[in-house]
Design an enzyme around this catalytic site. Structure first.
Site, PDB file in Angstrom:
ATOM      1  CB  SER A   4     -54.542   7.540  23.695  1.00  0.00           C
ATOM      2  OG  SER A   4     -55.927   7.471  23.599  1.00  0.00           O
ATOM      3  CG  LEU A   5     -51.925   4.897  28.101  1.00  0.00           C
ATOM      4  CD1 LEU A   5     -50.757   5.380  28.943  1.00  0.00           C
ATOM      5  CD2 LEU A   5     -52.181   3.420  28.373  1.00  0.00           C
ATOM      6  CE  LYS A  42     -47.129   0.995  29.700  1.00  0.00           C
ATOM      7  NZ  LYS A  42     -45.941   1.100  28.866  1.00  0.00           N
ATOM      8  CE  LYS A  44     -52.766  13.172  30.932  1.00  0.00           C
ATOM      9  NZ  LYS A  44     -52.688  14.278  30.065  1.00  0.00           N
ATOM     10  CG  ASP A  71     -16.480  14.417  16.134  1.00  0.00           C
ATOM     11  OD1 ASP A  71     -17.512  13.719  16.256  1.00  0.00           O
ATOM     12  OD2 ASP A  71     -16.339  15.525  16.688  1.00  0.00           O
ATOM     13  CD  GLU A  86     -43.772   1.370  31.479  1.00  0.00           C
ATOM     14  OE1 GLU A  86     -43.958   2.214  30.584  1.00  0.00           O
ATOM     15  OE2 GLU A  86     -43.861   0.152  31.294  1.00  0.00           O
ATOM     16  CG  ASP A  97     -17.206  14.439  22.419  1.00  0.00           C
ATOM     17  OD1 ASP A  97     -17.441  13.304  22.887  1.00  0.00           O
ATOM     18  OD2 ASP A  97     -17.774  15.476  22.798  1.00  0.00           O
ATOM     19  CE  LYS A 134     -50.028   9.835  29.655  1.00  0.00           C
ATOM     20  NZ  LYS A 134     -49.792  10.944  28.771  1.00  0.00           N
ATOM     21  CB  CYS A 193     -53.387  52.670  20.156  1.00  0.00           C
ATOM     22  SG  CYS A 193     -52.924  51.870  21.687  1.00  0.00           S
ATOM     23  CG  ASP A 234     -45.613  16.263  28.509  1.00  0.00           C
ATOM     24  OD1 ASP A 234     -46.306  15.857  27.561  1.00  0.00           O
ATOM     25  OD2 ASP A 234     -45.832  17.317  29.118  1.00  0.00           O
ATOM     26  CB  CYS A 292     -53.372  55.797  22.895  1.00  0.00           C
ATOM     27  SG  CYS A 292     -54.926  54.900  22.783  1.00  0.00           S
ATOM     28  CE1 TYR A 308     -45.186   3.962  24.867  1.00  0.00           C
ATOM     29  CE2 TYR A 308     -43.817   5.802  25.557  1.00  0.00           C
ATOM     30  CZ  TYR A 308     -44.854   5.287  24.795  1.00  0.00           C
ATOM     31  OH  TYR A 308     -45.543   6.118  23.962  1.00  0.00           O
ATOM     32  CD  GLU A 362     -44.461  10.310  24.543  1.00  0.00           C
ATOM     33  OE1 GLU A 362     -44.926   9.228  24.121  1.00  0.00           O
ATOM     34  OE2 GLU A 362     -45.158  11.326  24.708  1.00  0.00           O
ATOM     35  CD  GLU A 378      -9.432   8.941  21.131  1.00  0.00           C
ATOM     36  OE1 GLU A 378      -8.351   8.348  21.195  1.00  0.00           O
ATOM     37  OE2 GLU A 378     -10.245   8.986  22.073  1.00  0.00           O
ATOM     38  CB  CYS A 406     -55.935  52.750  25.752  1.00  0.00           C
ATOM     39  SG  CYS A 406     -54.388  52.090  25.107  1.00  0.00           S
ATOM     40  CB  CYS A 410     -57.153  50.224  22.872  1.00  0.00           C
ATOM     41  SG  CYS A 410     -56.745  51.835  22.180  1.00  0.00           S
TER      42      CYS A 410
HETATM   43  S1  IVH Z   1     -48.049   2.916  26.905  1.00  0.00           S
HETATM   44  C1  IVH Z   1     -51.541   0.938  24.526  1.00  0.00           C
HETATM   45  N1  IVH Z   1     -46.216   4.040  28.418  1.00  0.00           N
HETATM   46  O1  IVH Z   1     -48.940   8.560  26.614  1.00  0.00           O
HETATM   47  C2  IVH Z   1     -50.729   1.781  25.450  1.00  0.00           C
HETATM   48  N2  IVH Z   1     -47.451   5.445  26.961  1.00  0.00           N
HETATM   49  O2  IVH Z   1     -52.207   8.499  26.048  1.00  0.00           O
HETATM   50  C3  IVH Z   1     -49.591   2.444  24.813  1.00  0.00           C
HETATM   51  N3  IVH Z   1     -46.744   7.799  27.045  1.00  0.00           N
HETATM   52  O3  IVH Z   1     -49.618   8.295  23.261  1.00  0.00           O
HETATM   53  C4  IVH Z   1     -48.986   3.528  25.576  1.00  0.00           C
HETATM   54  N4  IVH Z   1     -45.152   7.564  28.539  1.00  0.00           N
HETATM   55  O4  IVH Z   1     -47.245   8.656  23.805  1.00  0.00           O
HETATM   56  C5  IVH Z   1     -47.169   4.242  27.487  1.00  0.00           C
HETATM   57  N5  IVH Z   1     -44.540   4.854  29.811  1.00  0.00           N
HETATM   58  C6  IVH Z   1     -45.469   5.070  28.872  1.00  0.00           C
HETATM   59  C7  IVH Z   1     -45.720   6.343  28.337  1.00  0.00           C
HETATM   60  C8  IVH Z   1     -46.729   6.493  27.391  1.00  0.00           C
HETATM   61  C9  IVH Z   1     -45.778   8.425  27.741  1.00  0.00           C
HETATM   62  C10 IVH Z   1     -47.651   8.490  26.087  1.00  0.00           C
HETATM   63  C11 IVH Z   1     -47.808   7.806  24.760  1.00  0.00           C
HETATM   64  C12 IVH Z   1     -49.277   7.728  24.476  1.00  0.00           C
HETATM   65  C13 IVH Z   1     -49.885   8.511  25.588  1.00  0.00           C
HETATM   66  C14 IVH Z   1     -51.094   7.769  26.120  1.00  0.00           C
END
Ligand code: IVH
Length: 671
Positions: free
Chosen positions: A84-85, A289, A313, A39, A114, A35, A116, A431, A118, A410, A226, A174, A37, A407, A425
């Site tokens: 979103s998914l 996917k 999920k 820096d 894959e 580290d 998911k 209190c 968080d 008090c 991803y 993510e 070197e 309570c 209360c």
């Molecule tokens: S693919 C069109 N892959 O989950 C599809 N999403 O509700 C694009 N997420 O907002 C998403 N891991 O932030 C994909 N391996 C993964 C993921 C992922 C987390 C999140 C992503 C998205 C939400 C889907």
């Protein structure tokens, strides 16, 4: 001094070396230098770039250190909307998804499984192999440009390696915070008297939206990528594209499997449902996917989600343990919360001894008895909750539980209002937890922001009779504080200075600090905008309050009730006498309604005035602002470096594009 040609050469070498070592450390986890070197090289590069500012480069590794500029985020339109998914929670639902896919594209296809992750999603645009933009999801169409913050994430390449990448493409992923970094951050926050983050997801998204990139750099975010998007992707397979991206220097998570059957998908789920505890970061499910991009296109999208991908999920982690007893806690509003004491048990990596029970209705509904075996669940939040009882394990000794009538602090008889789940209360004035809670809220960071007055000191001040309410704070002297246990002269001085400076805190925050029930930060701002002084607010009737934006009956009634209370009025008089800000600095009457009904989009930067100030002006003159240009926009107020997409859209829709001086003219002002 070093010549410019030598500097150019050395800067180039250092950048290459630093990029290489950064990649070895953060992506390959195989460092080749210490580290120290690293820096030293970084310091040399920072020094040379300072000497030769003309050689600076937004893709230089020095950009990862961050800076302390307070920046506002530009809004950027996503070239491809961020959808979103769809979610599933059972194997049946996944089988239905699989059937739908098969019906549409036949049986010859592969899935990519894959994790998911968080965290919070991010969209990165690369052009000519250089990172150009990092944009948050926003509303899916327009997000915040957080590029400077993104650059501090070491596993994201600023310049791509190798070759074969499209000239322009988008890669999505993510941004996450690991458990280790999260725990350290929360320890630091608690030590400073700040509120800890509820979970790593909130910590990651909060950090990404910080205005100072130096602080973002300190928090060590990480990112998993991803999804690639673009016109000339290297292969026609999602899996293949991720592999290619790996060769360009991206950190593609190793937890990916390409499979051919639904059973193999289930195996992947089974594996990670068990193993996820061992990961150093949070995941909340699995993403499945369809691999082939052509087949993805064939399947297409619904309005919100792709038909070629879905998430499965995980159920929140649960354990079973014994309920030993129930305590009651009284908060600053007088609300009583039952808290369960449990036989200690391991859950999602921590030992759980206490859990929330919400309210009496929940206890009755679940028929929880002392001595029962209960199911404890940890969702996304830190505090676990009790979600059920195993009645089969119930013994004869289990005791039916009676909700307390008085309570615990008090002794006052508890009340429960019509339609409210919580018991309260009613002894607001005397209190102890209510009084202390109100003082803690009053001094907290988003309220009066008085440093040094933590829970313990407030308790001491209350026990010794030095303060009985928030107004008493302004009568405190250094001599009052010094005799307190473990109080040094310096700390006493700091507290008194903090109290004194809080006299400058603006009216809306004073209103929030007063702790009117249901008046959080935003409501307090709205109230301060609608009523320019505490006197006007105190005299307001329900009907007047309801006219204020976003104020409903519940809040209006609570405000009226607060100002009907003689004790509250006395305290407000004392705070006024102590010199607190009890009126807005800008009176609404100074402004007109010149912009009524007009919607502005403000984009770019402006000399001498910030975008927020311009937004405020639009609001003061009765207009509205919005983040994206639509047919409803009346004016695009354009500054330097504004987003080209906005300008194009405004031109297409024939929306007038104006500068600051034209804006001032609209207000009837000259610049
Ligand atoms: S693919 C069109 N892959 O989950 C599809 N999403 O509700 C694009 N997420 O907002 C998403 N891991 O932030 C994909 N391996 C993964 C993921 C992922 C987390 C999140 C992503 C998205 C939400 C889907």
């Amino acid at each position: 001094m070093i010549s410019i040609s030598k500097a150019t050469q050395r800067i180039g070498d250092l950048r290459k070396e630093l990029d290489r070592h950064n990649y070895l450390y953060y992506v390959q986890s195989a460092p080749q230098i210490t580290d120290f070197e690293y820096d030293m090289m970084m310091n040399e590069l920072i020094h040379l770039e300072k000497l030769f500012p003309e050689l600076s480069d937004p893709a230089s590794p020095t950009q990862r250190v961050g800076d302390d500029i307070n920046r506002e985020f530009n809004q950027v339109e996503h070239k491809y909307p961020m959808l979103s998914l769809g979610n599933t929670y059972s194997r049946e639902e996944l089988t239905e998804f699989d059937n739908r896919v098969r019906k549409s594209i036949g049986d010859a296809f592969s899935y990519v499984c894959e994790l998911k992750y968080d965290g919070t999603s991010i969209s990165l645009t690369y052009s000519g192999g250089v990172l150009k933009h990092g944009v948050t999801r926003g509303d899916g169409f327009v997000g915040d440009d957080v590029t400077e913050n993104i650059k501090t994430i070491r596993s994201i390449p600023l310049v791509l390696h190798g070759s074969g990448f499209p000239d322009e493409f988008v890669i999505r992923g993510e941004v996450i915070m690991t458990h280790e970094v999260f725990a350290k951050l929360n320890r630091e926050r608690e030590a400073k008297g700040e509120l800890p983050f509820a979970n790593p997801r909130n910590a990651a998204s909060g950090t990404l939206k910080l205005q100072k990139s130096q602080e973002v750099a300190r928090r060590q975010l990480d990112c998993f990528l991803y999804y690639l998007l673009g016109e000339q992707l290297p292969t026609a397979s999602h899996f293949g594209n991720l592999e290619a991206a790996k060769n360009w220097g991206f950190r593609i998570p190793p937890y990916i499997n390409k499979v051919n059957t639904l059973n193999a998908v289930f195996d992947f789920i089974d594996h990670w449902e068990k193993e996820r505890k061992l990961l150093p970061f949070d995941i909340d499910g699995i993403v499945i996917k369809v691999d082939s991009i052509d087949q993805q296109n064939e399947l297409g999208f619904t309005a919100k989600t792709p038909r070629w991908a879905i998430s499965y999920k995980f159920k929140a982690e649960q354990v079973i343990t014994r309920l030993l007893s129930i305590d009651f806690q009284v908060g600053r509003t007088g609300a009583v919360t039952p808290v369960a004491n449990l036989e200690p048990v391991q859950l999602a990596g921590t030992t759980v001894k206490r859990a929330t029970l919400h309210n009496a209705d929940q206890i009755n509904m679940l028929d929880i008895r002392i001595g029962d075996y209960v199911y404890v669940e940890k969702g996304g939040e830190i505090i676990p909750k009790i979600v059920g009882v195993d009645t089969e394990k119930r013994t004869e000794n289990s005791k039916k539980f009676e909700y307390i009538k008085n309570c615990p602090d008090c002794g006052a008889e508890l009340v429960r209002q019509e339609g409210e789940a919580a018991h309260y209360c009613p002894n607001e004035q005397d209190c102890p937890p209510q009084v202390k809670g109100r003082i803690e809220h009053f001094v907290s960071r988003k309220a009066m922001n008085i440093d040094g007055l933590g829970e313990e000191i407030i308790d001491l001040l209350y026990q010794t009779g030095l303060i009985k309410n928030i107004a008493d704070l302004y009568d405190l002297t250094i001599d009052d504080l010094i005799p307190l246990e473990r109080m040094g002269k310096k700390s006493a001085e700091n507290i008194i200075t903090g109290i004194s400076t809080s006299r400058n805190v603006p009216f809306d925050r004073v209103l929030y600090a007063l702790g009117i029930r249901y008046a959080g930060e935003t409501v307090a701002k709205k109230l301060a905008a609608g009523f320019s002084s505490v006197d006007l607010l105190a005299r307001a009737e329900i009907t007047e309050l309801l006219k204020v934006d976003e104020i409903g009956t519940k809040i209006a009634e609570s405000v009226v009730q607060f100002f009907r209370n003689k004790n509250n009025l006395l305290i407000i008089e004392r705070l006024k006498a102590a010199g607190l800000q009890m009126e807005s600095v800008q009176k609404r009457s100074m402004f007109s309604d010149k912009l009524k009904g007009k919607t502005f989009v403000i984009s770019g930067t402006f000399a001498g005035i910030s975008r927020d100030e311009l937004k405020e002006m639009v609001g003061n003159y009765g207009g509205k602002t919005s983040g994206s240009v639509t047919s409803k926009t009346d004016f695009l107020l354009a500054g330097e470096n504004m987003g080209p997409a906005k300008l194009q859209k405004a031109n297409e829709l024939k929306i007038p594009v104006i500068g600051v001086s034209e804006f001032y003219k609209l207000l009837g002002k000259d610049e």
